[in-house]
Design a protein around this motif. Structure first.
Motif, mmCIF file in Angstrom:
data_model
loop_
_atom_site.group_PDB
_atom_site.id
_atom_site.type_symbol
_atom_site.label_atom_id
_atom_site.label_comp_id
_atom_site.label_asym_id
_atom_site.label_seq_id
_atom_site.Cartn_x
_atom_site.Cartn_y
_atom_site.Cartn_z
ATOM 1 N N HIS A 1 0.831 -1.210 0.000
ATOM 2 C CA HIS A 1 0.000 0.000 0.000
ATOM 3 C C HIS A 1 0.862 1.256 0.000
ATOM 4 O O HIS A 1 0.498 2.263 -0.601
ATOM 5 C CB HIS A 1 -0.922 -0.006 1.211
ATOM 6 C CG HIS A 1 -1.874 -1.156 1.222
ATOM 7 N ND1 HIS A 1 -2.800 -1.343 0.238
ATOM 8 C CD2 HIS A 1 -2.024 -2.174 2.085
ATOM 9 C CE1 HIS A 1 -3.496 -2.431 0.491
ATOM 10 N NE2 HIS A 1 -3.034 -2.966 1.609
ATOM 11 N N TRP A 2 1.990 1.195 0.687
ATOM 12 C CA TRP A 2 2.885 2.355 0.705
ATOM 13 C C TRP A 2 3.464 2.594 -0.690
ATOM 14 O O TRP A 2 3.532 3.726 -1.145
ATOM 15 C CB TRP A 2 3.994 2.140 1.729
ATOM 16 C CG TRP A 2 4.938 3.284 1.785
ATOM 17 C CD1 TRP A 2 6.218 3.319 1.346
ATOM 18 C CD2 TRP A 2 4.658 4.589 2.281
ATOM 19 N NE1 TRP A 2 6.755 4.557 1.546
ATOM 20 C CE2 TRP A 2 5.815 5.360 2.121
ATOM 21 C CE3 TRP A 2 3.532 5.183 2.849
ATOM 22 C CZ2 TRP A 2 5.882 6.685 2.507
ATOM 23 C CZ3 TRP A 2 3.618 6.502 3.235
ATOM 24 C CH2 TRP A 2 4.775 7.234 3.059
ATOM 25 N N TYR A 3 3.872 1.530 -1.388
ATOM 26 C CA TYR A 3 4.396 1.681 -2.739
ATOM 27 C C TYR A 3 3.322 2.182 -3.708
ATOM 28 O O TYR A 3 3.612 2.957 -4.611
ATOM 29 C CB TYR A 3 4.989 0.372 -3.252
ATOM 30 C CG TYR A 3 6.264 -0.016 -2.547
ATOM 31 C CD1 TYR A 3 7.334 0.873 -2.466
ATOM 32 C CD2 TYR A 3 6.401 -1.254 -1.956
ATOM 33 C CE1 TYR A 3 8.497 0.531 -1.804
ATOM 34 C CE2 TYR A 3 7.573 -1.602 -1.295
ATOM 35 C CZ TYR A 3 8.610 -0.708 -1.229
ATOM 36 O OH TYR A 3 9.752 -1.037 -0.580
ATOM 37 N N LEU A 4 2.099 1.745 -3.509
ATOM 38 C CA LEU A 4 1.006 2.269 -4.335
ATOM 39 C C LEU A 4 0.812 3.760 -4.111
ATOM 40 O O LEU A 4 0.496 4.503 -5.036
ATOM 41 C CB LEU A 4 -0.297 1.537 -4.024
ATOM 42 C CG LEU A 4 -0.448 0.131 -4.574
ATOM 43 C CD1 LEU A 4 -1.722 -0.508 -4.025
ATOM 44 C CD2 LEU A 4 -0.470 0.153 -6.088
ATOM 45 N N THR A 5 0.990 4.196 -2.884
ATOM 46 C CA THR A 5 0.799 5.614 -2.564
ATOM 47 C C THR A 5 1.893 6.483 -3.172
ATOM 48 O O THR A 5 1.606 7.502 -3.786
ATOM 49 C CB THR A 5 0.766 5.816 -1.039
ATOM 50 O OG1 THR A 5 -0.317 5.071 -0.505
ATOM 51 C CG2 THR A 5 0.580 7.275 -0.685
ATOM 52 N N ILE A 6 3.144 6.079 -3.008
ATOM 53 C CA ILE A 6 4.230 6.954 -3.475
ATOM 54 C C ILE A 6 4.437 6.882 -4.982
ATOM 55 O O ILE A 6 5.087 7.756 -5.543
ATOM 56 C CB ILE A 6 5.556 6.653 -2.736
ATOM 57 C CG1 ILE A 6 6.030 5.231 -3.002
ATOM 58 C CG2 ILE A 6 5.438 6.936 -1.269
ATOM 59 C CD1 ILE A 6 7.406 4.928 -2.452
ATOM 60 N N ASN A 7 3.868 5.886 -5.656
ATOM 61 C CA ASN A 7 4.034 5.776 -7.100
ATOM 62 C C ASN A 7 2.808 6.225 -7.883
ATOM 63 O O ASN A 7 2.747 6.010 -9.088
ATOM 64 C CB ASN A 7 4.384 4.337 -7.485
ATOM 65 C CG ASN A 7 5.764 3.949 -7.001
ATOM 66 O OD1 ASN A 7 6.664 4.777 -7.007
ATOM 67 N ND2 ASN A 7 5.927 2.717 -6.573
ATOM 68 N N SER A 8 1.861 6.835 -7.218
ATOM 69 C CA SER A 8 0.653 7.286 -7.895
ATOM 70 C C SER A 8 0.479 8.792 -7.670
ATOM 71 O O SER A 8 0.432 9.255 -6.523
ATOM 72 C CB SER A 8 -0.557 6.530 -7.341
ATOM 73 O OG SER A 8 -1.735 7.017 -7.909
ATOM 74 N N VAL A 9 0.377 9.532 -8.745
ATOM 75 C CA VAL A 9 0.271 10.988 -8.659
ATOM 76 C C VAL A 9 -1.032 11.398 -7.973
ATOM 77 O O VAL A 9 -1.039 12.315 -7.147
ATOM 78 C CB VAL A 9 0.379 11.622 -10.061
ATOM 79 C CG1 VAL A 9 0.146 13.117 -9.999
ATOM 80 C CG2 VAL A 9 1.727 11.326 -10.681
ATOM 81 N N ASP A 10 -2.120 10.715 -8.294
ATOM 82 C CA ASP A 10 -3.393 11.099 -7.697
ATOM 83 C C ASP A 10 -3.408 10.842 -6.191
ATOM 84 O O ASP A 10 -4.022 11.584 -5.435
ATOM 85 C CB ASP A 10 -4.568 10.417 -8.383
ATOM 86 C CG ASP A 10 -4.500 8.906 -8.307
ATOM 87 O OD1 ASP A 10 -3.392 8.365 -8.243
ATOM 88 O OD2 ASP A 10 -5.574 8.271 -8.341
ATOM 89 N N ARG A 11 -2.720 9.823 -5.720
ATOM 90 C CA ARG A 11 -2.671 9.579 -4.274
ATOM 91 C C ARG A 11 -1.766 10.585 -3.574
ATOM 92 O O ARG A 11 -2.038 10.982 -2.451
ATOM 93 C CB ARG A 11 -2.220 8.163 -3.997
ATOM 94 C CG ARG A 11 -3.275 7.178 -4.411
ATOM 95 C CD ARG A 11 -2.850 5.777 -4.133
ATOM 96 N NE ARG A 11 -3.763 4.878 -4.802
ATOM 97 C CZ ARG A 11 -4.356 3.872 -4.208
ATOM 98 N NH1 ARG A 11 -4.127 3.637 -2.958
ATOM 99 N NH2 ARG A 11 -5.163 3.108 -4.877
ATOM 100 N N ILE A 12 -0.694 10.989 -4.232
ATOM 101 C CA ILE A 12 0.167 12.014 -3.644
ATOM 102 C C ILE A 12 -0.578 13.334 -3.579
ATOM 103 O O ILE A 12 -0.504 14.055 -2.580
ATOM 104 C CB ILE A 12 1.482 12.136 -4.440
ATOM 105 C CG1 ILE A 12 2.317 10.872 -4.241
ATOM 106 C CG2 ILE A 12 2.270 13.362 -4.012
ATOM 107 C CD1 ILE A 12 3.557 10.797 -5.099
ATOM 108 N N LEU A 13 -1.303 13.670 -4.634
ATOM 109 C CA LEU A 13 -2.108 14.895 -4.607
ATOM 110 C C LEU A 13 -3.198 14.811 -3.543
ATOM 111 O O LEU A 13 -3.543 15.821 -2.923
ATOM 112 C CB LEU A 13 -2.730 15.158 -5.974
ATOM 113 C CG LEU A 13 -1.782 15.676 -7.041
ATOM 114 C CD1 LEU A 13 -2.504 15.811 -8.369
ATOM 115 C CD2 LEU A 13 -1.176 16.996 -6.632
#
Length: 108
Positions: A3-15
């Motif tokens: 889940h952490w890797y999904l968060t840091i590799n997705s622009v929409d989740r970072i935004l």
């Protein structure tokens, strides 16, 4: 960790981590200014903003936990998780921890 890797590799989740706290701060900041202008005491405004901050942290953690669990069901990766030696409580605990970490990043 997934889940952490999904968060840091997705622009929409970072935004999502960066944008919504700014919008909430702006919105509730204006609400606090309004409460202060109508003649409320300073302590009322500080209690109002403190309660809002606490609510926002737990609300964000709850949303993140639900989104990750729903995403696991949508991607059908829950089936493969049940084959691994990870128990259900560990799965739910890991998503809750990721949700709290994201909430602390947003408000920390």
């Amino acid at each position: 960790m997934r889940h952490w890797y999904l968060t840091i590799n997705s622009v929409d989740r970072i935004l999502d981590v960066l944008l919504w706290p700014a919008i909430n701060l702006l919105l509730w900041g204006f609400a606090a200014v309004f409460v202060q202008k109508i003649g409320a005491d300073e302590s009322v405004v500080s209690v109002f903003l403190g309660g809002l901050l606490l609510f926002s942290i737990f609300n964000r953690a709850q949303k993140d936990t639900c989104v990750y669990l729903i995403e696991d069901f949508w991607n059908k990766s829950v089936y493969s998780l049940y084959v691994t030696p990870v128990s259900e409580s560990e799965l739910f605990l890991s998503t809750a921890i990721v949700g709290m970490v994201r909430a602390l990043i947003e408000f920390g």
